[in-house]
Scaffold this motif. Structure first.
Motif, PDB file in Angstrom:
ATOM      1  N   GLU A   1       0.836  -1.207   0.000  1.00 36.14           N
ATOM      2  CA  GLU A   1       0.000   0.000   0.000  1.00 36.14           C
ATOM      3  C   GLU A   1       0.868   1.255   0.000  1.00 36.14           C
ATOM      4  O   GLU A   1       0.577   2.220  -0.718  1.00 36.14           O
ATOM      5  N   LEU A   2       1.940   1.241   0.778  1.00 34.36           N
ATOM      6  CA  LEU A   2       2.849   2.383   0.791  1.00 34.36           C
ATOM      7  C   LEU A   2       3.489   2.581  -0.581  1.00 34.36           C
ATOM      8  O   LEU A   2       3.628   3.717  -1.050  1.00 34.36           O
ATOM      9  N   ASP A   3       3.869   1.487  -1.224  1.00 37.06           N
ATOM     10  CA  ASP A   3       4.439   1.585  -2.569  1.00 37.06           C
ATOM     11  C   ASP A   3       3.439   2.216  -3.540  1.00 37.06           C
ATOM     12  O   ASP A   3       3.816   3.009  -4.406  1.00 37.06           O
ATOM     13  N   THR A   4       2.170   1.892  -3.383  1.00 35.41           N
ATOM     14  CA  THR A   4       1.127   2.484  -4.229  1.00 35.41           C
ATOM     15  C   THR A   4       1.027   3.980  -3.967  1.00 35.41           C
ATOM     16  O   THR A   4       0.969   4.784  -4.901  1.00 35.41           O
ATOM     17  N   TYR A   5       1.009   4.382  -2.693  1.00 33.90           N
ATOM     18  CA  TYR A   5       0.961   5.813  -2.355  1.00 33.90           C
ATOM     19  C   TYR A   5       2.143   6.554  -2.984  1.00 33.90           C
ATOM     20  O   TYR A   5       1.990   7.625  -3.565  1.00 33.90           O
ATOM     21  N   VAL A   6       3.324   5.975  -2.846  1.00 29.50           N
ATOM     22  CA  VAL A   6       4.530   6.607  -3.394  1.00 29.50           C
ATOM     23  C   VAL A   6       4.412   6.728  -4.910  1.00 29.50           C
ATOM     24  O   VAL A   6       4.758   7.762  -5.488  1.00 29.50           O
ATOM     25  N   SER A   7       3.908   5.693  -5.573  1.00 27.60           N
ATOM     26  CA  SER A   7       3.786   5.754  -7.035  1.00 27.60           C
ATOM     27  C   SER A   7       2.821   6.855  -7.451  1.00 27.60           C
ATOM     28  O   SER A   7       3.050   7.541  -8.458  1.00 27.60           O
ATOM     29  N   TRP A   8       1.748   7.062  -6.689  1.00 24.65           N
ATOM     30  CA  TRP A   8       0.809   8.144  -7.002  1.00 24.65           C
ATOM     31  C   TRP A   8       1.490   9.505  -6.880  1.00 24.65           C
ATOM     32  O   TRP A   8       1.327  10.375  -7.738  1.00 24.65           O
ATOM     33  N   VAL A   9       2.241   9.696  -5.812  1.00 23.80           N
ATOM     34  CA  VAL A   9       2.935  10.968  -5.591  1.00 23.80           C
ATOM     35  C   VAL A   9       3.965  11.211  -6.684  1.00 23.80           C
ATOM     36  O   VAL A   9       4.039  12.293  -7.264  1.00 23.80           O
ATOM     37  N   ARG A  10       4.761  10.186  -7.001  1.00 27.52           N
ATOM     38  CA  ARG A  10       5.780  10.335  -8.042  1.00 27.52           C
ATOM     39  C   ARG A  10       5.139  10.650  -9.397  1.00 27.52           C
ATOM     40  O   ARG A  10       5.639  11.485 -10.147  1.00 27.52           O
ATOM     41  N   THR A  11       4.021   9.995  -9.713  1.00 25.54           N
ATOM     42  CA  THR A  11       3.329  10.239 -10.982  1.00 25.54           C
ATOM     43  C   THR A  11       2.816  11.670 -11.053  1.00 25.54           C
ATOM     44  O   THR A  11       2.997  12.358 -12.059  1.00 25.54           O
ATOM     45  N   ARG A  12       2.163  12.140  -9.989  1.00 20.36           N
ATOM     46  CA  ARG A  12       1.650  13.518  -9.987  1.00 20.36           C
ATOM     47  C   ARG A  12       2.783  14.533 -10.071  1.00 20.36           C
ATOM     48  O   ARG A  12       2.679  15.535 -10.780  1.00 20.36           O
ATOM     49  N   ALA A  13       3.875  14.274  -9.362  1.00 16.07           N
ATOM     50  CA  ALA A  13       5.017  15.199  -9.394  1.00 16.07           C
ATOM     51  C   ALA A  13       5.583  15.287 -10.808  1.00 16.07           C
ATOM     52  O   ALA A  13       5.902  16.382 -11.288  1.00 16.07           O
ATOM     53  N   GLU A  14       5.707  14.165 -11.480  1.00 11.88           N
ATOM     54  CA  GLU A  14       6.205  14.179 -12.854  1.00 11.88           C
ATOM     55  C   GLU A  14       5.239  14.917 -13.773  1.00 11.88           C
ATOM     56  O   GLU A  14       5.666  15.657 -14.664  1.00 11.88           O
ATOM     57  N   GLU A  15       3.936  14.746 -13.556  1.00  7.03           N
ATOM     58  CA  GLU A  15       2.945  15.480 -14.356  1.00  7.03           C
ATOM     59  C   GLU A  15       3.073  16.986 -14.143  1.00  7.03           C
ATOM     60  O   GLU A  15       2.969  17.765 -15.096  1.00  7.03           O
ATOM     61  N   VAL A  16       3.309  17.416 -12.916  1.00  2.00           N
ATOM     62  CA  VAL A  16       3.503  18.845 -12.618  1.00  2.00           C
ATOM     63  C   VAL A  16       4.728  19.358 -13.356  1.00  2.00           C
ATOM     64  O   VAL A  16       4.688  20.405 -14.012  1.00  2.00           O
ATOM     65  N   ARG A  17       5.831  18.621 -13.275  1.00  2.00           N
ATOM     66  CA  ARG A  17       7.064  19.058 -13.931  1.00  2.00           C
ATOM     67  C   ARG A  17       6.911  19.067 -15.454  1.00  2.00           C
ATOM     68  O   ARG A  17       7.366  19.999 -16.124  1.00  2.00           O
ATOM     69  N   ARG A  18       6.236  18.062 -16.006  1.00  2.00           N
ATOM     70  CA  ARG A  18       6.024  17.997 -17.459  1.00  2.00           C
ATOM     71  C   ARG A  18       5.168  19.169 -17.929  1.00  2.00           C
ATOM     72  O   ARG A  18       5.478  19.834 -18.921  1.00  2.00           O
ATOM     73  N   ALA A  19       4.091  19.456 -17.212  1.00  6.79           N
ATOM     74  CA  ALA A  19       3.210  20.581 -17.581  1.00  6.79           C
ATOM     75  C   ALA A  19       3.973  21.902 -17.507  1.00  6.79           C
ATOM     76  O   ALA A  19       3.806  22.762 -18.381  1.00  6.79           O
TER      77      ALA A  19
END
Length: 150
Positions: A125-143
C-alpha cells in the motif's frame, strides 16, 4: 522522468585539512530544484535536496532524496519552518494520506516498517501511495516544461 544532467564533479573548499567533499548533480528538476550527490572521504555518499527558499535537507539514499523532491512538487512546494522536529507541514497534511505517507517515508530517520505501522498499512500500500505521488510530481514538472518553465 526528471531531467538528468552532467554528473561532472566539483570540489568544495575546506580549510580543516581534511579531503574536500566532491559534489555532483544527481538529478536536476525545473525551477532550480535539484538533488546533489556528495562524496566525502569521511562519510558514505549523501544526497542533498536543494530548492529556492528551502534550507535543504541531506539524505542517506537517492531514493529518499528524490521522493522528497517528488513530494515537494506534488504539493507545489512546502515549508517545514515552524513544524518542529517531528511536525508535518500544513501543505503536506492538506494533501492527503498518500502525500503524508510519502513525506514520512522520505524523512531521513523513518523506515518503511515504521510508516506502515503508523498507518496500519502494508508495504505494498505504501508503494502504491509513493507511485501516485511520483506520478503527480512528474505530471507537474512535465506541464511546467510544456509551458516553458525551466
Amino acid at each position: 522522468m526528471s531531467r538528468s544532467t552532467d554528473r561532472s564533479l566539483e570540489q568544495t573548499s575546506d580549510t580543516s585539512g581534511r579531503a574536500p567533499d566532491r559534489t555532483s548533480v544527481y538529478r536536476e528538476y525545473i525551477k532550480d530544484v535539484r538533488v546533489l550527490e556528495i562524496e566525502s572521504a569521511e562519510e558514505d555518499l549523501r544526497y542533498r535536496f536543494e530548492a529556492p527558499n528551502h534550507p535543504g535537507l541531506t539524505f542517506e539514499t537517492p531514493e529518499k532524496a528524490t521522493l522528497y523532491a517528488d513530494v515537494y512538487f506534488d504539493t507545489n512546494g512546502f515549508r517545514e519552518a515552524g513544524t518542529g522536529e517531528i511536525g508535518i507541514p500544513p501543505a503536506i497534511v492538506q494533501s492527503g494520506m498518500d502525500v503524508i505517507a510519502a513525506y514520512m517515508l522520505a524523512q531521513p530517520e523513518t523506515s518503511k516498517d515504521w510508516v506502515a505501522s503508523f498507518f496500519g498499512s502494508t508495504h505494498e500500500e505504501l508503494d502504491t501511495y509513493v507511485s501516485w505521488v511520483r506520478t503527480r510530481a512528474e505530471e507537474v514538472r512535465r506541464a511546467a516544461r510544456d509551458e516553458g518553465i525551466e
